[in-house]
Design a protein around this motif. Structure first.
Motif, PDB file in Angstrom:
ATOM      1  N   LEU A 109       0.820  -1.204   0.000  1.00 36.02           N
ATOM      2  CA  LEU A 109       0.000   0.000   0.000  1.00 36.02           C
ATOM      3  C   LEU A 109       0.856   1.257   0.000  1.00 36.02           C
ATOM      4  CD1 LEU A 109      -2.790  -1.014   2.536  1.00 36.02           C
ATOM      5  CD2 LEU A 109      -3.039  -0.721   0.069  1.00 36.02           C
ATOM      6  N   ARG A 110       2.010   1.186   0.648  1.00 37.59           N
ATOM      7  CA  ARG A 110       2.906   2.354   0.675  1.00 37.59           C
ATOM      8  C   ARG A 110       3.544   2.609  -0.689  1.00 37.59           C
ATOM      9  NH1 ARG A 110       5.217   6.159   0.219  1.00 37.59           N
ATOM     10  NH2 ARG A 110       6.583   7.332   1.616  1.00 37.59           N
ATOM     11  N   GLY A 156      -4.706   4.731  -7.978  1.00 38.35           N
ATOM     12  CA  GLY A 156      -5.483   4.090  -9.022  1.00 38.35           C
ATOM     13  C   GLY A 156      -5.117   2.646  -9.294  1.00 38.35           C
ATOM     14  N   ARG A 157      -4.246   2.046  -8.458  1.00 35.98           N
ATOM     15  CA  ARG A 157      -3.845   0.662  -8.679  1.00 35.98           C
ATOM     16  C   ARG A 157      -4.307  -0.241  -7.545  1.00 35.98           C
ATOM     17  NH1 ARG A 157      -2.614  -0.188 -13.709  1.00 35.98           N
ATOM     18  NH2 ARG A 157      -1.422  -2.031 -13.088  1.00 35.98           N
ATOM     19  N   ARG A 158      -5.273   0.193  -6.748  1.00 39.29           N
ATOM     20  CA  ARG A 158      -5.736  -0.626  -5.633  1.00 39.29           C
ATOM     21  C   ARG A 158      -6.487  -1.865  -6.119  1.00 39.29           C
ATOM     22  NH1 ARG A 158      -5.049   2.632  -1.086  1.00 39.29           N
ATOM     23  NH2 ARG A 158      -3.206   3.885  -1.597  1.00 39.29           N
ATOM     24  N   THR A 159      -7.192  -1.762  -7.248  1.00 43.39           N
ATOM     25  CA  THR A 159      -7.867  -2.938  -7.791  1.00 43.39           C
ATOM     26  C   THR A 159      -6.860  -3.988  -8.219  1.00 43.39           C
ATOM     27  OG1 THR A 159      -9.708  -1.560  -8.553  1.00 43.39           O
ATOM     28  CG2 THR A 159      -9.486  -3.737  -9.545  1.00 43.39           C
ATOM     29  N   ALA A 160      -5.782  -3.553  -8.863  1.00 41.85           N
ATOM     30  CA  ALA A 160      -4.734  -4.494  -9.259  1.00 41.85           C
ATOM     31  C   ALA A 160      -4.062  -5.111  -8.035  1.00 41.85           C
ATOM     32  CB  ALA A 160      -3.706  -3.787 -10.131  1.00 41.85           C
ATOM     33  N   LEU A 161      -3.895  -4.323  -6.972  1.00 44.37           N
ATOM     34  CA  LEU A 161      -3.307  -4.851  -5.742  1.00 44.37           C
ATOM     35  C   LEU A 161      -4.207  -5.911  -5.117  1.00 44.37           C
ATOM     36  CD1 LEU A 161      -1.249  -4.839  -3.455  1.00 44.37           C
ATOM     37  CD2 LEU A 161      -2.410  -2.849  -2.500  1.00 44.37           C
ATOM     38  N   ALA A 162      -5.518  -5.678  -5.127  1.00 45.82           N
ATOM     39  CA  ALA A 162      -6.448  -6.672  -4.580  1.00 45.82           C
ATOM     40  C   ALA A 162      -6.425  -7.950  -5.402  1.00 45.82           C
ATOM     41  CB  ALA A 162      -7.852  -6.086  -4.533  1.00 45.82           C
ATOM     42  N   ARG A 172       5.073  -5.519 -12.720  1.00 44.32           N
ATOM     43  CA  ARG A 172       4.109  -5.326 -13.806  1.00 44.32           C
ATOM     44  C   ARG A 172       2.772  -4.797 -13.303  1.00 44.32           C
ATOM     45  NH1 ARG A 172       8.949  -7.268 -14.726  1.00 44.32           N
ATOM     46  NH2 ARG A 172       9.360  -7.436 -16.961  1.00 44.32           N
ATOM     47  N   VAL A 173       2.380  -5.219 -12.105  1.00 43.48           N
ATOM     48  CA  VAL A 173       1.059  -4.850 -11.599  1.00 43.48           C
ATOM     49  C   VAL A 173       1.086  -3.489 -10.905  1.00 43.48           C
ATOM     50  CG1 VAL A 173      -0.764  -5.522  -9.996  1.00 43.48           C
ATOM     51  CG2 VAL A 173       0.365  -7.254 -11.387  1.00 43.48           C
ATOM     52  N   LEU A 174       2.152  -3.191 -10.182  1.00 43.83           N
ATOM     53  CA  LEU A 174       2.239  -1.943  -9.414  1.00 43.83           C
ATOM     54  C   LEU A 174       3.456  -1.145  -9.854  1.00 43.83           C
ATOM     55  CD1 LEU A 174       1.461  -3.337  -5.841  1.00 43.83           C
ATOM     56  CD2 LEU A 174      -0.142  -2.327  -7.456  1.00 43.83           C
TER      57      LEU A 174
END
Length: 478
Positions: A177-178, A183-189, A387-389
């Motif tokens: 999260l840090r 805008g990448r919280r969906t990818a993180l989930a 790639r995701v974040l």
């Protein structure tokens, strides 16, 4: 089919295919694994992934968030709660909690004379910090009643709240999260619900804090923040010595993007912070630490290590002492090659640095005299994080505009001294007395010309080689 709907349909099909692959991977554990926690996770996760695949095909815009929520429920929430409440997990969970209790009561996380493999602590002293919550909550008085007396379904609350997997997951998610851009919280989930994160999070969680801290250090270095990157490296290097190659990668990244001085500052903070976290335990019990942290994981301890997957380094070590030395030699050659690549082609951004670190760790796990297939999830996770974040690049300040010199007035537009602006030659009358130049010439000028200026030609004086203005030559007949 409407052409505007085709991209959404393709995305929905991609999400559905990804969840189906995850369901197939999870469904293999109940059939092939002989470990109870892995079978429990596989059963719950396979159901969650199948439901997520169906939800991804919904025509509404809520299909993707619903699929991620179902995957998180089936692959993380349900199996983690079931394993925590039943006190089941891999042996690493008990090792972390025991090391935290030893650190709290004896000042060192290592037993002086371990007799079984379960009594070994193959981690650096920093890992014991994640076991401190269990040691602190166990028997802690709360309003005249100890936490052991409070129960949750017949299970002491301290055992649930102090489970090391929860704290490992909290540290990992805090790092992500840090470092995650907006805008990448969906990818993180979605990444958290994937098998590469959900499985270790539920059954052990031991490698997740180190991975999260390494990724946080890479992103901070990409943003040209050497001191915070060094602190993240120090925390990671105090957990497991397999994080030490990250110091070289972060230093090379900073040297290539920010300069030599920030790179040296980050390296100094990382080394100094690691020493502060590791040296107290090492000085208190140097022998047990050297034996359990370095000798035991490489297959040189008194007891055989359970990490015995048929990887190349393990196969060489099984040939005897020559094979063991050959595996160590190949491991050192791989480390030298990685160091040479950092010097000749240093990484320029966080994704390149993550790939370089993942390659080094993969070679280390493959060529180590003792290893497991599960260790390879760490470099895979680093590649996925890149790639995701992807971290946001630092914004360089815009250069200040140079002062613009004042415009130089054009000589043609400047007024003539004492005469006003230049006007075109006026039309003349045929009469000498009625022409405007003649009238102007008959009046004396009240303002003399400045010294050094040429005397202007009189308005009444005709130009040379021209006939006088206003006169007409007489004809011969007159």
């Amino acid at each position: 089919m409407n052409r505007h709907d085709s991209p959404d349909r393709r995305h929905a099909a991609a999400w559905c295919g990804g969840w189906l692959l995850a369901a197939g991977w999870a469904g293999a554990f109940p059939l092939l694994s002989d470990l109870g926690p892995h079978r429990t996770w596989g059963t719950c996760a396979a159901v969650g992934y199948l439901l997520a695949a169906l939800a991804a095909l919904l025509p509404t815009r809520r299909g993707r968030p619903l699929s991620i929520a179902l995957a998180l429920t089936g692959a993380v929430a349900v199996p983690l709660l079931a394993l925590v409440l039943t006190s089941r997990g891999q042996s690493e969970v008990g090792v972390i909690e025991r090391s935290g209790a030893l650190l709290l009561h004896t000042g060192t996380p290592y037993l002086a004379e371990p007799r079984t493999v379960a009594e070994y602590t193959p981690y650096l002293p920093g890992m014991a910090i994640l076991g401190l919550p269990r040691a602190l909550l166990d028997g802690l008085p709360l309003g005249g009643l100890s936490l052991d007396g409070l129960s949750l379904g017949g299970l002491p609350l301290a055992r649930v709240a102090g489970d090391a997997r929860l704290w490992c997951a909290a540290a990992f998610l805090a790092c992500l999260l840090r470092s995650a851009p907006a805008g990448r919280r969906t990818a993180l989930a979605a990444l958290t619900a994937s098998p590469v994160v959900a499985l270790p999070l539920c059954v052990s969680g031991v490698d997740l804090p180190m991975t999260g801290l390494c990724w946080l250090a890479l992103t901070l270095a990409a943003r040209r923040r050497p001191a915070p990157a060094g602190l993240a490296l120090a925390a990671a290097c105090s957990l497991k010595w397999t994080a030490w190659p990250a110091v070289a990668v972060v230093t090379a990244l900073l040297a290539a993007t920010a300069g030599r001085r920030p790179a040296l500052r980050a390296a100094a903070v990382a080394v100094g912070g690691t020493a502060l976290l590791v040296l107290p335990g090492a000085l208190r019990s140097p022998g047990p630490m050297l034996h359990q942290v370095f000798a035991f994981p490489t297959g040189r301890g008194d007891l055989p290590t359970p990490a015995a997957s048929p990887l190349p380094g393990r196969l060489l070590a099984d040939l005897g002492p020559p094979g063991w030395y050959a595996a160590v030699g190949l491991l050192l050659l791989a480390a030298a090659a990685l160091a040479a690549s950092l010097l000749t082609h240093p990484p320029r951004h966080a994704a390149d640095a993550a790939d370089r670190l993942a390659l080094g760790l993969a070679l280390a796990f493959l060529l180590a005299p003792a290893g497991r297939f599960g260790y390879l999830a760490l470099p895979v996770l680093l590649v996925l994080l890149a790639r995701v974040l992807p971290p946001a690049l630092p914004v360089s300040p815009a250069p200040s505009p140079s002062p613009t010199p004042p415009p130089i007035p054009s000589p043609a537009a400047s007024p003539t001294p004492n005469r006003g602006p230049t006007r075109p030659w006026a039309a003349h009358s045929s009469s000498r007395t009625t022409s405007r130049p003649a009238k102007a010439a008959s009046k004396p000028s009240s303002t003399p010309w400045p010294p050094g200026c040429p005397t202007p030609t009189s308005w009444s004086t005709p130009p040379p080689n021209r006939a006088p203005i206003g006169t007409t030559p007489l004809s011969p007949s007159r």
